[in-house]
Motif scaffolding. Structure first.
Motif, short mmCIF file in Angstrom:
data_model
loop_
_atom_site.label_atom_id
_atom_site.label_comp_id
_atom_site.label_asym_id
_atom_site.label_seq_id
_atom_site.Cartn_x
_atom_site.Cartn_y
_atom_site.Cartn_z
N GLU A 262 -16.42 -4.27 27.42
CA GLU A 262 -16.44 -5.29 26.39
C GLU A 262 -15.17 -5.24 25.57
O GLU A 262 -14.62 -4.18 25.32
N VAL A 263 -14.74 -6.40 25.14
CA VAL A 263 -13.51 -6.50 24.35
C VAL A 263 -13.80 -7.39 23.14
O VAL A 263 -14.39 -8.46 23.29
N PRO A 264 -13.40 -7.01 21.94
CA PRO A 264 -13.61 -7.88 20.78
C PRO A 264 -12.86 -9.18 20.95
O PRO A 264 -11.73 -9.20 21.44
N ASP A 268 -6.79 -9.61 19.75
CA ASP A 268 -5.39 -9.97 19.81
C ASP A 268 -5.04 -11.11 18.87
O ASP A 268 -3.97 -11.70 18.98
N ASP A 269 -5.97 -11.48 17.97
CA ASP A 269 -5.71 -12.59 17.05
C ASP A 269 -4.73 -12.15 15.98
O ASP A 269 -4.79 -11.04 15.45
N GLY A 270 -3.83 -13.04 15.60
CA GLY A 270 -2.92 -12.78 14.50
C GLY A 270 -1.78 -11.87 14.90
O GLY A 270 -1.73 -11.32 16.00
N GLY A 271 -0.81 -11.72 13.99
CA GLY A 271 0.35 -10.89 14.25
C GLY A 271 0.15 -9.48 13.75
O GLY A 271 -0.96 -9.08 13.38
N ALA A 301 -5.85 -4.34 15.42
CA ALA A 301 -6.91 -3.38 15.77
C ALA A 301 -6.44 -1.95 15.58
O ALA A 301 -7.19 -1.10 15.08
N ALA A 302 -5.20 -1.65 15.95
CA ALA A 302 -4.68 -0.30 15.80
C ALA A 302 -4.56 0.09 14.33
O ALA A 302 -4.89 1.21 13.94
N ARG A 405 -5.45 0.13 27.42
CA ARG A 405 -6.25 1.35 27.23
C ARG A 405 -5.94 2.01 25.91
O ARG A 405 -6.67 2.87 25.44
N GLY A 406 -4.81 1.59 25.29
CA GLY A 406 -4.44 2.22 24.03
C GLY A 406 -4.79 1.40 22.82
O GLY A 406 -4.38 1.69 21.72
N LYS A 407 -5.55 0.33 22.99
CA LYS A 407 -5.91 -0.52 21.87
C LYS A 407 -7.28 -0.16 21.35
O LYS A 407 -8.21 0.03 22.12
#
Length: 411
Positions: A262-264, A268-271, A301-302, A405-407
């Motif tokens: 699953e992925v939110p 990847d939204d926004g800068g 996310a990070a 894999r690093g997000k």
């Protein structure tokens, strides 16, 4: 947070089916070429021409049938093998005796191996052995006696088809094992994410209710005792967790399938986000924040996960070092990494205490801090000396930010 399901399919068979498709076409052309180049050996060329016409039409018309295991049915396999066998037994009727004595090719020639290989890819080595047997018998009938070259060709087809069938079976088992491993990894990461969220919210509240209830006494003490029991039960559930049963596609052509990824939706939204803005609320009378003058940019996310790890470290300071302990947050923006250090002047952590806490289901450091950094492709180093405080160093490499894999949030 809205989440979507990402499906990964794996199939080691599809390349084999594609190769078989090309093999059938090429060997059909090869068989026709042999006939054209040695037409003088044929006593009844009309029969041969009729057979090759059927062979060409059959090969081209059935190309969609050999695209995958689903379309390559048992009925088709039987008909395909029959075309090859008919061509073999017709050979003595259309060629002269010298052609047979010289060990000349049968009408379908090496096209026959394609029919046997289809059995091997479809059903494994047992199906390959089953299909090779009538081919061997037909070749012996065509030659009239078990000549050395005939036996050699028969054994070659037999061994090759059985070997390929065995390889296909091993590949299928490996495919299912890999799918299971990927699904376990996805489930473990999702469980750890939920454990972090629960630790940062529900478990903290239950622990606070337990402590306050014991201080107030009376009915509140009973409420605190119940909260403590629920905290233990929830920690046990979080530290254990469940792994779903692996899923295999019902359509053999699609291979094994992993659906527990699953992925939110907003990953990847926004800068990029300035990490300083997320760490600023942590600054207080007893918490000092030192940061660069320029923005410290990270993917959203990070940045959120790194800030949550800092918050978890400060929670540990308040819980274990006491309300009067001081803490310092240092943010360093290096060319290849972002480093955040959280240091306190508390009593430190006794040796072996972290391992003991993890065994008791208290996973604040293991999940809320180290787990978050591991998902980001980074690391969390904890340095503590009894009586000299504790320092947690959180490192997030910038070159892993484009790696899925690093997000944070990728499961």
């Amino acid at each position: 947070m809205a989440r979507r399901e990402r499906v990964m399919r794996m199939s080691v068979e599809l390349p084999l089916w594609r190769a078989l498709t090309f093999y059938r076409v090429l060997t059909m052309l090869y068989a026709v070429g042999l006939f054209v180049s040695a037409h003088d050996d044929y006593d009844r060329p009309g029969i041969a021409i009729a057979y090759f016409a059927v062979l060409c039409v059959w090969t081209l018309a059935t190309l969609p049938r050999v695209q995958n295991a689903a379309t390559c049915t048992k009925r088709f396999l039987a008909a395909d093998l029959a075309v090859a066998l008919i061509g073999i037994v017709l050979t003595p009727l259309v060629v002269d005796d010298q052609h047979i004595l010289d060990g000349g090719p049968t009408l379908p020639s090496i096209w026959t191996a394609g029919s046997v290989l289809a059995y091997a890819i479809k059903g494994g080595w047992r199906w390959a052995a089953f299909a090779s047997t009538p081919v061997a018998v037909a070749n012996l009938i065509e030659r009239g006696h078990p000549a050395r070259d005939t036996v050699h060709n028969v054994i070659l087809v037999w061994v090759a088809s059985i070997a390929i069938g065995y390889v296909v079976e091993v590949a299928r088992a490996s495919e299912r094992t890999l799918a299971r491993a990927l699904e376990i990894e996805a489930a473990t990461r999702e469980r750890e994410r939920l454990a972090r969220d629960i630790h940062d919210s529900v478990l903290q509240v239950l622990a606070m209710v337990q402590r306050r209830g014991a201080v107030i006494g009376g009915e509140a003490a009973e409420l605190g005792r119940m909260a403590g029991e629920q905290e233990v039960a929830l920690r046990t559930l979080v530290s254990g967790g469940l792994v779903p049963v692996s899923r295999v596609s019902e359509d053999e052509a699609e291979g094994a399938v992993v659906r527990a990824v699953e992925v939110p939706d907003d990953e990847d939204d926004g800068g990029p986000v300035d990490l300083r803005s997320l760490l600023a609320p942590f600054a207080a009378a007893r918490v000092s924040l030192a940061e660069p003058g320029a923005p410290v940019l990270l993917p959203p996310a990070a940045a959120r996960e790194l800030a949550a790890a800092v918050g978890a470290a400060l929670d540990n300071v308040r819980r274990h070092a006491g309300e009067d302990a001081r803490a310092w947050i240092l943010v360093e923006d290096e060319p290849d990494a972002v480093i955040v250090s959280v240091r306190d002047d508390g009593p430190g952590i006794p040796e072996g205490r972290l391992a003991q806490a993890e065994g008791e289901g208290r996973l604040g450091v293991a999940l809320s801090i180290r787990g978050r950094l591991r998902d980001l492709g980074g690391s969390a180093e904890l340095i503590s000396m009894p009586g000299q405080g504790t320092e947690v160093e959180l490192t997030v490499p910038k070159n892993d930010m484009n790696d899925p894999r690093g997000k944070a949030g990728t499961r």
